[in-house]
Scaffold this motif. Structure first.
Motif, PDB file in Angstrom:
ATOM      1  N   GLN A   1       0.833  -1.209   0.000  1.00 45.10           N
ATOM      2  CA  GLN A   1       0.000   0.000   0.000  1.00 45.10           C
ATOM      3  C   GLN A   1       0.863   1.252   0.000  1.00 45.10           C
ATOM      4  OE1 GLN A   1      -2.541  -0.395   3.437  1.00 45.10           O
ATOM      5  NE2 GLN A   1      -4.202  -1.193   2.186  1.00 45.10           N
ATOM      6  N   TYR A   2       2.014   1.177   0.645  1.00 42.79           N
ATOM      7  CA  TYR A   2       2.894   2.353   0.750  1.00 42.79           C
ATOM      8  C   TYR A   2       4.191   2.103   0.008  1.00 42.79           C
ATOM      9  CZ  TYR A   2      -0.405   4.229   4.015  1.00 42.79           C
ATOM     10  OH  TYR A   2      -1.551   4.722   4.570  1.00 42.79           O
ATOM     11  N   GLN A   3       4.061   1.605  -1.213  1.00 41.42           N
ATOM     12  CA  GLN A   3       5.227   1.286  -2.019  1.00 41.42           C
ATOM     13  C   GLN A   3       6.036   2.544  -2.320  1.00 41.42           C
ATOM     14  OE1 GLN A   3       3.898  -0.780  -5.420  1.00 41.42           O
ATOM     15  NE2 GLN A   3       5.698  -2.062  -5.577  1.00 41.42           N
ATOM     16  N   ASN A   4       5.383   3.693  -2.301  1.00 42.99           N
ATOM     17  CA  ASN A   4       6.083   4.931  -2.624  1.00 42.99           C
ATOM     18  C   ASN A   4       6.907   5.453  -1.448  1.00 42.99           C
ATOM     19  OD1 ASN A   4       3.879   5.408  -1.103  1.00 42.99           O
ATOM     20  ND2 ASN A   4       3.054   7.095  -2.321  1.00 42.99           N
ATOM     21  N   GLN A   5       6.756   4.820  -0.280  1.00 43.71           N
ATOM     22  CA  GLN A   5       7.541   5.263   0.868  1.00 43.71           C
ATOM     23  C   GLN A   5       8.902   4.572   0.849  1.00 43.71           C
ATOM     24  OE1 GLN A   5       6.435   7.574   3.091  1.00 43.71           O
ATOM     25  NE2 GLN A   5       4.535   7.790   1.920  1.00 43.71           N
ATOM     26  N   LYS A   6       9.795   5.040   1.735  1.00 48.42           N
ATOM     27  CA  LYS A   6      11.147   4.493   1.759  1.00 48.42           C
ATOM     28  C   LYS A   6      11.138   3.001   2.076  1.00 48.42           C
ATOM     29  CE  LYS A   6      13.058   7.398   4.404  1.00 48.42           C
ATOM     30  NZ  LYS A   6      13.800   8.082   5.415  1.00 48.42           N
ATOM     31  N   PHE A   7      12.010   2.244   1.405  1.00 46.73           N
ATOM     32  CA  PHE A   7      12.164   0.821   1.735  1.00 46.73           C
ATOM     33  C   PHE A   7      13.003   0.701   3.005  1.00 46.73           C
ATOM     34  CE2 PHE A   7      14.462  -3.191   1.576  1.00 46.73           C
ATOM     35  CZ  PHE A   7      13.415  -4.068   1.405  1.00 46.73           C
ATOM     36  N   GLY A   8      12.681  -0.291   3.797  1.00 45.79           N
ATOM     37  CA  GLY A   8      13.495  -0.539   4.982  1.00 45.79           C
ATOM     38  C   GLY A   8      13.182   0.371   6.136  1.00 45.79           C
ATOM     39  N   ALA A   9      12.012   0.953   6.134  1.00 45.08           N
ATOM     40  CA  ALA A   9      11.603   1.789   7.262  1.00 45.08           C
ATOM     41  C   ALA A   9      10.089   1.711   7.370  1.00 45.08           C
ATOM     42  CB  ALA A   9      12.029   3.239   7.049  1.00 45.08           C
ATOM     43  N   GLY A  10       9.590   1.948   8.560  1.00 47.03           N
ATOM     44  CA  GLY A  10       8.147   1.955   8.746  1.00 47.03           C
ATOM     45  C   GLY A  10       7.533   3.161   8.047  1.00 47.03           C
ATOM     46  N   VAL A  11       6.236   3.110   7.819  1.00 45.49           N
ATOM     47  CA  VAL A  11       5.553   4.237   7.193  1.00 45.49           C
ATOM     48  C   VAL A  11       5.379   5.336   8.237  1.00 45.49           C
ATOM     49  CG1 VAL A  11       3.437   4.985   6.063  1.00 45.49           C
ATOM     50  CG2 VAL A  11       4.321   2.699   5.657  1.00 45.49           C
ATOM     51  N   PRO A  12       5.875   6.537   7.968  1.00 47.98           N
ATOM     52  CA  PRO A  12       5.660   7.597   8.956  1.00 47.98           C
ATOM     53  C   PRO A  12       4.169   7.830   9.167  1.00 47.98           C
ATOM     54  CG  PRO A  12       7.178   8.291   7.234  1.00 47.98           C
ATOM     55  CD  PRO A  12       6.605   7.000   6.794  1.00 47.98           C
ATOM     56  N   ILE A  13       3.797   8.130  10.403  1.00 54.47           N
ATOM     57  CA  ILE A  13       2.382   8.265  10.707  1.00 54.47           C
ATOM     58  C   ILE A  13       1.767   9.394   9.882  1.00 54.47           C
ATOM     59  CG2 ILE A  13       0.764   8.844  12.576  1.00 54.47           C
ATOM     60  CD1 ILE A  13       2.751   7.323  14.433  1.00 54.47           C
ATOM     61  N   SER A  14       2.599  10.402   9.544  1.00 53.45           N
ATOM     62  CA  SER A  14       2.075  11.528   8.779  1.00 53.45           C
ATOM     63  C   SER A  14       1.657  11.125   7.369  1.00 53.45           C
ATOM     64  CB  SER A  14       3.143  12.615   8.704  1.00 53.45           C
ATOM     65  OG  SER A  14       4.337  12.064   8.178  1.00 53.45           O
ATOM     66  N   ALA A  15       2.174   9.990   6.866  1.00 58.53           N
ATOM     67  CA  ALA A  15       1.837   9.584   5.502  1.00 58.53           C
ATOM     68  C   ALA A  15       0.547   8.782   5.440  1.00 58.53           C
ATOM     69  CB  ALA A  15       2.978   8.761   4.915  1.00 58.53           C
ATOM     70  N   SER A  16      -0.102   8.544   6.569  1.00 59.59           N
ATOM     71  CA  SER A  16      -1.270   7.671   6.598  1.00 59.59           C
ATOM     72  C   SER A  16      -2.332   8.128   5.610  1.00 59.59           C
ATOM     73  CB  SER A  16      -1.871   7.665   8.007  1.00 59.59           C
ATOM     74  OG  SER A  16      -1.035   6.958   8.859  1.00 59.59           O
ATOM     75  N   GLY A  17      -2.886   7.188   4.899  1.00 59.58           N
ATOM     76  CA  GLY A  17      -3.957   7.490   3.961  1.00 59.58           C
ATOM     77  C   GLY A  17      -3.479   7.729   2.555  1.00 59.58           C
ATOM     78  N   ASN A  18      -2.190   8.027   2.385  1.00 64.76           N
ATOM     79  CA  ASN A  18      -1.663   8.318   1.051  1.00 64.76           C
ATOM     80  C   ASN A  18      -1.209   7.017   0.409  1.00 64.76           C
ATOM     81  OD1 ASN A  18      -0.623   9.459  -1.198  1.00 64.76           O
ATOM     82  ND2 ASN A  18       1.133  10.421  -0.178  1.00 64.76           N
ATOM     83  N   ILE A  19      -2.146   6.116   0.139  1.00 65.20           N
ATOM     84  CA  ILE A  19      -1.775   4.820  -0.412  1.00 65.20           C
ATOM     85  C   ILE A  19      -1.527   4.950  -1.910  1.00 65.20           C
ATOM     86  CG2 ILE A  19      -2.965   3.455   1.331  1.00 65.20           C
ATOM     87  CD1 ILE A  19      -5.280   3.140  -0.599  1.00 65.20           C
ATOM     88  N   VAL A  20      -0.767   3.989  -2.446  1.00 62.82           N
ATOM     89  CA  VAL A  20      -0.477   4.001  -3.885  1.00 62.82           C
ATOM     90  C   VAL A  20      -1.747   3.631  -4.637  1.00 62.82           C
ATOM     91  CG1 VAL A  20       0.875   2.953  -5.712  1.00 62.82           C
ATOM     92  CG2 VAL A  20       1.910   3.410  -3.505  1.00 62.82           C
ATOM     93  N   ARG A  21      -2.123   4.472  -5.600  1.00 56.85           N
ATOM     94  CA  ARG A  21      -3.391   4.231  -6.274  1.00 56.85           C
ATOM     95  C   ARG A  21      -3.213   3.988  -7.762  1.00 56.85           C
ATOM     96  NH1 ARG A  21      -6.203   9.282  -5.570  1.00 56.85           N
ATOM     97  NH2 ARG A  21      -4.121  10.138  -5.729  1.00 56.85           N
ATOM     98  N   TYR A  22      -1.977   4.059  -8.250  1.00 57.27           N
ATOM     99  CA  TYR A  22      -1.740   3.853  -9.677  1.00 57.27           C
ATOM    100  C   TYR A  22      -0.869   2.632  -9.888  1.00 57.27           C
ATOM    101  CZ  TYR A  22      -3.765   8.418 -10.214  1.00 57.27           C
ATOM    102  OH  TYR A  22      -4.640   9.452 -10.190  1.00 57.27           O
ATOM    103  N   ALA A  23      -1.190   1.881 -10.916  1.00 58.77           N
ATOM    104  CA  ALA A  23      -0.425   0.681 -11.228  1.00 58.77           C
ATOM    105  C   ALA A  23       0.629   1.025 -12.273  1.00 58.77           C
ATOM    106  CB  ALA A  23      -1.369  -0.399 -11.744  1.00 58.77           C
ATOM    107  N   GLU A  24       1.327  -0.034 -12.761  1.00 57.46           N
ATOM    108  CA  GLU A  24       2.330   0.176 -13.803  1.00 57.46           C
ATOM    109  C   GLU A  24       1.679   0.896 -14.980  1.00 57.46           C
ATOM    110  OE1 GLU A  24       1.895  -2.385 -12.006  1.00 57.46           O
ATOM    111  OE2 GLU A  24       3.839  -2.914 -11.151  1.00 57.46           O
TER     112      GLU A  24
END
Lengths: 278, 300, 281
Positions: free
Chosen positions: B191-214
């Motif tokens: 859901q949060y593929q656009n966030q940094k790899f190897g770290a948890g999703v910052p709470i501030s990013a909540s709700g901004n899920i990836v909505r576009y595919a390839e």
């Protein structure tokens, strides 16, 4: 568990001495009622009911050990397992009940130990896979948000916490807590089941096969129902999420044990009366 | 001896069935978006991110799978009572349970999405049609294999519980194992593929899920492609190990210490040893992550 | 980040919903009991009436329970809506089996009373001992226990055509095949628990509407009845089972279609194979 994770309005306060005393008093009344209503089976009923109450108290205590992070854990925002606490604890407890019920014909202690190990095993595998998923799937090390140092290993935690989160994964203390919670859940669930089964077997006079299918059916569904009631009440006590035995919320467990004693007293009393009255 | 040989075979087969069940369960719940990560799907429109992700808020995975599996077990039992062949009865039960799963899935999607009308989240009928059928297909695999494993335990291994009670036990364990292992991989990694790899999703990013595919806009089926590569197999391994080791320790070791006077304790001791072994592996994994990934450094 | 629980203002107040559906549920349970008590060997008409009225009683009880869940969960109880369903049925199953032991014509009333007592104690524990301080907690958990008990009675009647202890503990052919010993009560248990929590859980959100949630409760009730009717082939005569199965199927289909219509009414848009348009683009 689901999208609803709103915090309760009232700040969960401290231990309630008056209400707790009343609850314990109720539990004693239930035990007395069992003795009085069941006449010639009175002593047996009291013994069974006390066993049920001890089992319920073990379950309530065990639920507080299970590290559950709820929805934020699924985003790596908080430590723990990403599911509902009541259901995860019940899953472990019922896996233990499976082992315990299987060994019930051998003897009480073997069955109890088997039930405890069954629950612990389920949690040991689940918690390991959670950590493997975090570490090898997402490249995230485990970090606790509630303590500076892991109380068991002494590993420092804050620098392994990624920015903007409260921690993630299962530090070793949470892992041990999860296994211990599973052990207690399996033990308590099996104890409730065996006490009910023995009581029903005496009252219903088992068939020649040794184990009466009816007694197993009744004891099984009641053990599952009671487990769910206790697990949900304990989940209410910790308001959904907990990191494990090092979490400040863990200190609330006496309330849950009192609640479990009273709740299992009334549920157990009615469950015993199902076969023994009229 | 004959009994033990049959027991080992049944144990291995039940474990294999459970592994399939776990993998299918996790993929199903990710395609349908069920469980904890679904909170973000629910949250996204409120933060202004309209999406085409399914919203299968039936309940958490453990209660939902308890229902599907218990249902299939109960119906399978009823059909065996009507002198239907057991294999066929299990399939009948699974088909009806899958039907119920599909109905619950559609009403959950419609109900939740319609209640989000305030934020302009539309109902996508094509999503309803395509995703529901795919989740039903995966649910069919998960239910069929779990019910078959329960049936083996009940008939071949003589567990005292009746089939639906075994269904409650293993359905709940399936949902618990699958959601515990699979949820973070779907929630954080997909859901949060656009966030940094190897770290948890910052709470501030909540709700901004990836909505576009390839190409185009992402629907939930795209999430299944992704999580089937890691989350599904990991969940399968988890549930498979649980079922296999639970049966294995009892079938093989229950009476191994009987000659020493400890009747039945063999299974307990072996189980305790396995728990310690897993504890050591977990500690190794934790240390490995700490030494290889190292602490997070402050952002420049 | 959690989602806030928002509920609509009800057009029909909870007490009205409770009284109406509770009384109707009891009424249909009594019809089921009356039909079961006059049913002779080999007849199918009375068992069919018992099965169908049991299912309708379950539907009405679920509507009541749905309204209670909505009232309780609008406070945010710290854990998910499904847990409330589990609590309801965990206490309800004990009360229900206890009640089956009394005189057949007292079963629903006895079940209701025992469930209310157990539920009151559990609710008091949550509110006082666990210090949750939710005003409706005690009452709601008592109601939920009663709902769990009556729903189980209804679903039991669908499966076995009766609610008496003797009928649900003796099998048709061998002792392993009764409603209890074969564990079919576990199916009714979990079926009811999910059907109780699903309508509100599925419809929650700022646009929740009472009539839509209520309709979903009816749909869940009939869906549960379909499953129990299929299982009832093992317990009651074939014709009776077919009748309750077909009635459940019709009831489910009508309400399911109606639910689609209401969802279409409430949804922001109803799109088929069209992309969403992003406001930010």
């Amino acid at each position: 568990m689901s999208a609803i994770a709103a915090k309760p309005g009232a700040a969960a306060g401290a231990f309630q001495p008056v209400a707790s005393l009343i609850a314990i008093f109720f539990a004693i009344i239930f035990i007395g009622t069992a003795y009085w209503l069941l006449g010639s089976f009175g002593c047996l009923a009291v013994e069974a009911l006390i066993g049920i109450i001890i089992g319920a108290a073990l379950i309530a205590f065990g639920v507080h050990f299970v590290p559950v992070g709820g929805a934020p854990a699924a985003m790596g925002q908080s430590p723990g397992i990403a599911t509902g606490v009541a259901m995860l604890a019940t899953g472990a407890g019922l896996a233990g009940l499976f082992g315990g019920a299987w060994a019930a014909h051998i003897g009480l202690w073997v069955a109890l130990a088997g039930g405890a190990i069954g629950g612990g095993l389920m949690m040991a595998i689940t918690c390991l896979m959670v950590n493997i998923s975090y570490v090898y799937g997402m490249g995230i090390p485990a970090a606790s948000g509630k303590v500076e140092k892991d109380p068991i290993t002494g590993d420092s935690q804050p620098e392994y916490k990624s920015q903007g989160t409260e921690g993630h994964g299962l530090p070793f203390i949470s892992y041990v807590g999860g296994v211990f919670g599973g052990l207690l859940g399996g033990l308590g669930g099996t104890l409730i089941y065996i006490e009910l089964l023995n009581f029903y077997n005496v009252i219903l006079l088992p068939t020649s096969e040794g184990t009466n299918a009816l007694a197993v059916g009744l004891a099984g569904i009641f053990a599952i129902g009671m487990f769910l009631v206790i697990a949900v009440l304990s989940a209410y006590n910790i308001t959904g999420t907990i990191e494990g035995p090092h979490d400040p919320k863990f200190k609330r467990f006496p309330r849950a044990i009192v609640a479990a004693i009273c709740a299992s007293g009334i549920c157990g009393l009615v469950a015993l009366l199902v076969v023994a009255i009229f | 001896m004959q009994e033990i040989i049959i027991g080992i075979g049944v144990t291995a087969f039940a474990g294999a069935l459970a592994a399939m069940a776990g993998a299918a369960e996790d993929t199903e719940s990710n395609i349908g978006s069920q469980g904890d990560p679904n909170s973000q799907v629910q949250l996204a429109p409120q933060m202004g991110y309209t999406h085409r992700i399914y919203n299968k808020a039936v309940s958490g995975e453990p209660p939902a799978y308890t229902l599907w599996v218990t249902l299939a077990c109960g119906i399978a039992w009823a059909f065996t009572m009507l002198h239907v062949n057991a294999m066929l009865a299990i399939i009948f039960g699974t088909v009806l349970a899958t039907f119920v799963q599909g109905i619950y899935a559609t009403t959950a999607y419609l109900g939740r999405t319609a209640s989000l009308s305030k934020f302009g989240q539309p109902v996508f009928i094509d999503v309803l049609k395509s995703v529901t059928t795919v989740t039903m297909a995966h649910a069919f695999v998960a239910i069929l294999t779990t019910v078959a494993a329960c049936y083996l335990m009940s008939t071949m291994l003589q567990h005292p519980f009746a089939l639906p009670l075994l269904g409650i036990v293993w359905g709940l364990a399936l949902g618990a194992a699958g959601s515990a292992t699979g949820n973070p991989y779907y929630g954080k990694e997909r859901q949060y593929q656009n966030q940094k790899f190897g770290a948890g999703v910052p709470i501030s990013a909540s709700g901004n899920i990836v909505r576009y595919a390839e190409a185009g806009q992402r629907s939930s089926i795209d999430n299944g492609f992704f999580t089937a590569k890691f989350g599904g197999p990991a969940s399968g391994l988890c549930f498979g190990l649980i079922v296999f080791l639970e049966l294995w320790r009892t079938v093989l070791f229950e009476h191994s210490l009987d000659n020493w006077g400890a009747v039945g304790w063999g299974a307990v001791i072996v189980g305790a040893l396995i728990i310690v072994l897993f504890m050591i592996i977990d500690r190794y994994v934790e240390i490995w992550a700490r030494t290889n990934y190292g602490p997070y450094t402050a952002e420049a | 980040m959690s989602v806030k629980v928002e509920v609509s203002h009800d057009g029909v107040p909870h007490n009205t919903v409770m009284m109406k559906n509770g009384i109707l549920a009891l009424f249909f349970l009594y019809i089921a009991i009356a039909a079961a008590s006059v049913a002779g060997d080999g007849s199918w008409s009375y068992p069919a009436i018992a099965c169908v009225s049991g299912g309708i009683a379950a539907v009405f009880t679920l509507r009541w329970g749905n309204s209670t869940i909505k009232k309780l969960c609008s406070y945010g109880i710290g854990t998910g809506v499904p847990s409330a369903g589990m609590l309801a049925f965990g206490s309800g199953v004990i009360a229900m089996l206890f009640a089956t032991k009394v005189n057949p014509f007292l079963v629903p009333i006895a079940g209701l009373l025992v469930a209310l007592i157990v539920g009151l104690i559990l609710g008091w524990i949550s509110n006082s001992v666990l210090n949750m301080k939710i005003p409706v907690m005690t009452r709601s958990i008592a109601e939920l226990a009663a709902v769990g008990c009556l729903t189980l009675m209804g679903l039991t009647a669908v499966a076995t055509g009766d609610i008496g202890y003797d009928q649900i503990t003796t099998g048709l052919t061998d002792p392993y095949a009764s409603y209890i010993s074969a564990g079919i009560i576990a199916v009714a248990f979990i079926l009811g628990a999910i059907a109780l929590q699903h309508p509100f859980n599925a419809c929650l959100g700022p646009g929740e509407k009472q009539d839509r949630t209520d309709l979903l409760a009816i749909e869940c009730g009939f869906l549960s009845m379909i499953v129990m009717a299929v299982i009832s082939f093992a317990f009651v005569s074939q014709i009776a089972a077919w009748i309750s199965f077909v009635i459940a199927l019709i009831g489910w289909f009508v309400t399911y279609r109606q639910f689609f219509a209401l969802s279409k009414r409430d949804a922001a848009a109803w799109l088929d194979a069209k992309p969403f348009s992003d406001a930010e683009e």
